[in-house]
Design a protein around this motif. Structure first.
Motif, short mmCIF file in Angstrom:
data_model
loop_
_atom_site.label_atom_id
_atom_site.label_comp_id
_atom_site.label_asym_id
_atom_site.label_seq_id
_atom_site.Cartn_x
_atom_site.Cartn_y
_atom_site.Cartn_z
N LEU A 224 45.82 38.55 30.52
CA LEU A 224 44.34 37.80 30.43
C LEU A 224 44.01 37.23 31.82
O LEU A 224 42.89 37.33 31.38
CB LEU A 224 45.13 36.93 29.48
CG LEU A 224 44.72 37.59 27.94
CD1 LEU A 224 45.68 38.31 27.70
CD2 LEU A 224 44.66 35.93 27.35
N THR A 225 44.21 37.56 32.74
CA THR A 225 43.24 37.46 34.12
C THR A 225 42.44 39.04 34.52
O THR A 225 42.04 38.01 35.27
CB THR A 225 44.46 36.95 35.42
OG1 THR A 225 45.44 37.50 35.57
CG2 THR A 225 44.33 35.40 34.88
N VAL A 226 43.18 40.02 34.43
CA VAL A 226 42.67 41.18 34.43
C VAL A 226 41.11 40.75 33.17
O VAL A 226 40.93 40.47 31.99
CB VAL A 226 42.85 42.13 34.03
CG1 VAL A 226 42.41 43.35 33.36
CG2 VAL A 226 44.44 42.62 34.35
N PRO A 227 39.34 41.44 34.49
CA PRO A 227 38.81 41.31 33.14
C PRO A 227 38.33 40.75 31.90
O PRO A 227 37.65 41.02 31.34
CB PRO A 227 38.01 41.75 34.73
CG PRO A 227 38.59 42.00 35.87
CD PRO A 227 39.92 41.94 36.00
N VAL A 228 39.09 42.72 32.46
CA VAL A 228 38.35 43.21 30.27
C VAL A 228 39.26 42.35 29.74
O VAL A 228 39.01 42.15 28.10
CB VAL A 228 39.28 45.07 30.41
CG1 VAL A 228 40.65 44.75 30.72
CG2 VAL A 228 38.17 45.33 29.17
N TYR A 229 40.19 41.84 29.94
CA TYR A 229 41.53 41.22 29.02
C TYR A 229 40.48 39.93 28.73
O TYR A 229 40.61 38.89 27.69
CB TYR A 229 42.29 40.63 29.32
CG TYR A 229 43.84 42.48 28.63
CD1 TYR A 229 43.34 42.91 26.97
CD2 TYR A 229 44.24 43.30 29.53
CE1 TYR A 229 44.27 43.65 26.54
CE2 TYR A 229 44.65 44.84 29.53
CZ TYR A 229 44.90 44.49 28.01
OH TYR A 229 45.10 45.83 27.09
N ALA A 230 40.01 39.22 29.88
CA ALA A 230 39.36 38.08 29.72
C ALA A 230 38.26 38.22 28.70
O ALA A 230 38.11 36.87 28.09
CB ALA A 230 38.65 37.76 31.01
#
Length: 315
Positions: A224-230
């Motif tokens: 969730l720190t990956v931009p798309v998941y954030a």
């Protein structure tokens, strides 16, 4: 029909031929692969096509930027020929880490690249000769030597409204990930009721909630720190509750980032408990509009994976 999928290879036991062959008799309808940094997305399904010919097979997902368009079409056509009418090609933008850092590609215009690849694959897998200048690539005179008699359905990895709407308008379904049963309703609100909605669901069969949450926090922080998941979880409404995690992660304090993830977020996104409780939780997703749950049980070493797979089979 009610669908009940499982992820292969199995965590901890890999491509267990006997267990894959047993899946249909257990009530599983689907086997889905992934492609990150373990097995490729197609080989496990090619084997499963022979070992369990009753199963529907799908990739969830293969990236659109780690293979050329023609190679992706050839690989999909090969599997579609081995499993006619029961192979779904799941494609998606993936992430900069996978595309650029691990595969020397370019992660540019992910929405447009996914859309262009979808449109190319539709034509190529139908046996057309394709000459087209798309926004993100050009193809000159590509034609499959052996187009599959039954072209595979194509489903898109989609986390937010724009990609979800593309999946509903031009693909055969949408694949999502890292969401709670309640989140399914928000995702479903962006697509037609008849559009197939697929989701991989992470499951830990264990009643040791503290241990599960420790594992879940590491997984959540990693994804969730990956931009798309954030951005996905901002849209789902978790922006504020996850802000402390993001701030600590950005500051390089991994321990603080893990600590900042509330128990309720872990319990929302990781299914855990007894096998019976886990099955009931999966059914909550279905009741909220998920068409195809794809179980992804994790291996804690507490019991053999084949027993976990059998215990999670639909009752």
């Amino acid at each position: 029909m009610a669908r009940w999928g499982i992820t292969i290879p199995f965590a901890g036991s890999g491509l267990d031929r006997e267990l894959i062959a047993e899946l249909p008799s257990l009530g599983y309808t689907d086997a889905w692969s992934a492609e990150v940094n373990g097995n490729d997305g197609f080989t496990p399904l090619a084997l499963a096509a022979e070992w369990a010919p009753e199963l529907r097979l799908g990739t969830a997902i293969v990236p659109v930027s780690t293979r050329g368009p023609g190679l992706l079409a050839m690989t999909a056509a090969t599997l579609a020929e081995r499993a006619p009418g029961r192979f779904l090609l799941g494609i998606g933008a993936s992430s900069p880490a996978i595309v650029e850092r691990w595969n020397a590609g370019e992660f540019v215009k992910p929405f447009a690249r996914t859309r262009d690849t979808l449109r190319f694959l539709r034509r190529a897998l139908d046996g057309e000769k394709v000459t087209e200048a798309y926004e993100t690539f050009s193809v000159q005179g590509f034609k499959l030597e052996r187009a599959p008699k039954t072209p595979p359905k194509i489903v898109l990895a989609a986390l937010r409204p724009r990609m979800l709407r593309l999946a509903a308008a031009e693909a055969d379904g949408a694949i999502t990930n890292w969401l709670s049963p309640g989140d399914v309703q928000k995702v479903r609100g962006e697509i037609h009721d008849e559009t197939e909605l697929i989701a991989r669901l992470f499951i830990i069969v264990s009643e040791d909630a503290d241990r599960v949450r420790a594992i879940g926090r590491r997984m959540i922080a990693g994804y969730l720190t990956v931009p798309v998941y954030a951005a996905f979880h901002d849209w789902l409404g978790r922006g504020e509750v996850l802000r402390p995690m993001h701030e600590a992660w950005a500051a390089g304090d991994r321990a603080a980032a893990l600590k900042a993830i509330p128990d309720e977020v872990v319990d929302d996104l990781i299914i855990h408990g007894t096998a019976e409780q886990c099955r009931a939780r999966v059914n909550e997703y279905v009741e909220n509009g998920l068409t195809t749950p794809v179980l992804a049980p994790l291996d804690l070493g507490d019991q053999p994976m084949d027993q976990t797979v059998r215990n999670l089979a639909p009752q």
